[in-house]
Design a protein around this motif. Sequence first.
Motif, PDB file in Angstrom:
ATOM      1  N   MET A 214       0.821  -1.201   0.000  1.00 45.40           N
ATOM      2  CA  MET A 214       0.000   0.000   0.000  1.00 45.40           C
ATOM      3  C   MET A 214       0.860   1.258   0.000  1.00 45.40           C
ATOM      4  O   MET A 214       0.519   2.257  -0.638  1.00 45.40           O
ATOM      5  N   LEU A 215       1.989   1.231   0.699  1.00 47.97           N
ATOM      6  CA  LEU A 215       2.899   2.370   0.665  1.00 47.97           C
ATOM      7  C   LEU A 215       3.398   2.618  -0.762  1.00 47.97           C
ATOM      8  O   LEU A 215       3.428   3.761  -1.233  1.00 47.97           O
ATOM      9  N   ARG A 216       3.790   1.559  -1.436  1.00 40.88           N
ATOM     10  CA  ARG A 216       4.257   1.715  -2.809  1.00 40.88           C
ATOM     11  C   ARG A 216       3.154   2.227  -3.724  1.00 40.88           C
ATOM     12  O   ARG A 216       3.393   3.056  -4.606  1.00 40.88           O
ATOM     13  N   GLN A 217       1.936   1.755  -3.513  1.00 39.81           N
ATOM     14  CA  GLN A 217       0.820   2.231  -4.321  1.00 39.81           C
ATOM     15  C   GLN A 217       0.577   3.723  -4.108  1.00 39.81           C
ATOM     16  O   GLN A 217       0.096   4.413  -5.015  1.00 39.81           O
ATOM     17  N   ALA A 218       0.916   4.220  -2.914  1.00 34.71           N
ATOM     18  CA  ALA A 218       0.752   5.641  -2.616  1.00 34.71           C
ATOM     19  C   ALA A 218       1.965   6.469  -3.038  1.00 34.71           C
ATOM     20  O   ALA A 218       1.976   7.687  -2.823  1.00 34.71           O
ATOM     21  N   GLY A 219       2.967   5.820  -3.623  1.00 38.33           N
ATOM     22  CA  GLY A 219       4.117   6.559  -4.144  1.00 38.33           C
ATOM     23  C   GLY A 219       5.358   6.525  -3.294  1.00 38.33           C
ATOM     24  O   GLY A 219       6.350   7.186  -3.625  1.00 38.33           O
ATOM     25  N   ALA A 220       5.353   5.754  -2.200  1.00 37.17           N
ATOM     26  CA  ALA A 220       6.529   5.694  -1.332  1.00 37.17           C
ATOM     27  C   ALA A 220       7.594   4.776  -1.927  1.00 37.17           C
ATOM     28  O   ALA A 220       7.284   3.806  -2.628  1.00 37.17           O
ATOM     29  N   GLU A 221       8.837   5.074  -1.607  1.00 43.16           N
ATOM     30  CA  GLU A 221       9.958   4.229  -2.006  1.00 43.16           C
ATOM     31  C   GLU A 221      10.326   3.361  -0.808  1.00 43.16           C
ATOM     32  O   GLU A 221      10.806   3.858   0.211  1.00 43.16           O
ATOM     33  N   VAL A 222      10.070   2.056  -0.926  1.00 49.50           N
ATOM     34  CA  VAL A 222      10.280   1.127   0.178  1.00 49.50           C
ATOM     35  C   VAL A 222      11.176  -0.020  -0.286  1.00 49.50           C
ATOM     36  O   VAL A 222      10.904  -0.649  -1.313  1.00 49.50           O
ATOM     37  N   ASP A 223      12.223  -0.300   0.471  1.00 53.38           N
ATOM     38  CA  ASP A 223      13.123  -1.412   0.195  1.00 53.38           C
ATOM     39  C   ASP A 223      12.982  -2.433   1.321  1.00 53.38           C
ATOM     40  O   ASP A 223      13.377  -2.161   2.460  1.00 53.38           O
ATOM     41  N   ASP A 224      12.403  -3.590   1.014  1.00 50.79           N
ATOM     42  CA  ASP A 224      12.270  -4.653   2.009  1.00 50.79           C
ATOM     43  C   ASP A 224      12.981  -5.917   1.542  1.00 50.79           C
ATOM     44  O   ASP A 224      12.590  -7.032   1.899  1.00 50.79           O
TER      45      ASP A 224
END
Length: 440
Positions: A214-224
């Motif tokens: 959901m964070l990525r869908q909102a435009g966030a850059e997340v590295d997991d």
Amino acid sequence: MTGTAAPKQRRWTPPYAESALDAVVRVPGSKSMTARALVLASIATGPSTIRRPLRSRDTLLMVDALRSLGIGIDTTDAEAWTVTPGPLRGGAAVDCGLAGTVMRFLPPVAALADGTVAFDGDPHARKRPNDGVIKALRDLGVGIDDGGRAALPFTVRGGGAIEGGELAIDASKTSQLVSALLMAAPRFERGLDLRHVGDKPVPSRPYLDMVVQMLRQAGAEVDDSEPDRWRVAPGELHGREWVIEPDLQNAAPLLCAAVAVGGRVTVVDWPTETTQAGDRIRDILVELGSRVEWSRGGLTVVGAPSILTADLDLSDASELTPSLAALFGINRGPSTIRGVGHIRGHETDRIAALAKELTKLGAEVTEHDDGLTVSGRNTRPMTWETYADHRMAHAGALVGLVTPDFRLSDVGCVSKTWPEFASVWEQTILARGNAYGAEA
């Protein structure tokens, strides 16, 4: 706060199933997705629409809390809520009720406000652990007044910004701690490099997949890409349309009902791809000998009562524990559920509560630190205590299918995630191929 007051207790006699089931049911939207969508929409740079949201006590508490922080949320249209972000303001008081999502998701947001935000909740909520969130925020430099309790009530002294950076936490008690920090992290000046360093793994991992997606869908850059490490870059979240899936954990007792007394139950609009932990129920019911198929516009379980034996690790889907334990309690087993020690800190100590009520029912129960082993015997009339816990009410409804003169001490607690559960359950047991539920 219409709809957010503590629910009134209501005794309930669930229906006894005199024949096999044949029902098509709609369940309301996912609480987990609705709560996350509300938080992400509230700290975005533009308006958002949340379609098919769950309207329940927990989600309305979240709405009221975000409004008190200065967010515009219009819930007039039950099928499409609109969220208009604004400057986060302090001087607010947040009622968490019994909602862990409010108690854990909103303190990081409150720390971004320009003043103090007081948090409190129902009496039992004061017993729920919140030391993880409080310690994490203090390590990030946020001032919190909690009187040394590390639990409700507490006050967050928002400073309008959080520097962020590296943070080590122990999230072995709840994945909500990780979700809470990740959702607020794009607003941190340096983002967040979050590591879980506990001796035990983070439970309920699918929720972490959900929040990252959901964070990525909102435009966030997340590295997991690295185990137990999440890196979120600072940046803006975008307003968008969120479409909420049906709540698969609320659907679980309905599907288990087909196994308990035979017949077929369909939950319409079951997603073919999802991050919801409740999707695990499909594989479990197949393992227990039921037929699971896509038909009648959703997911159908065709079950038949039988002797059930299973050894289930539910560490990633612990919310299924009450319904499955109840199913094992009315079948001869024995079956074991393990990996769920963290549910002792949920609305009630669910392991202890299930052990006590199933023993009263006549089942043989061995309680373990991280689960329980259950073997059913002939059931007997009783009053099933729900402990103000909606999942315990779901479990009791299943037991009532095969137990005459059976009562629940309180079904009002289901308002937490599905206020209409009792009426839909009654219609489902009496249905013959008709559709009932949230939208029927």
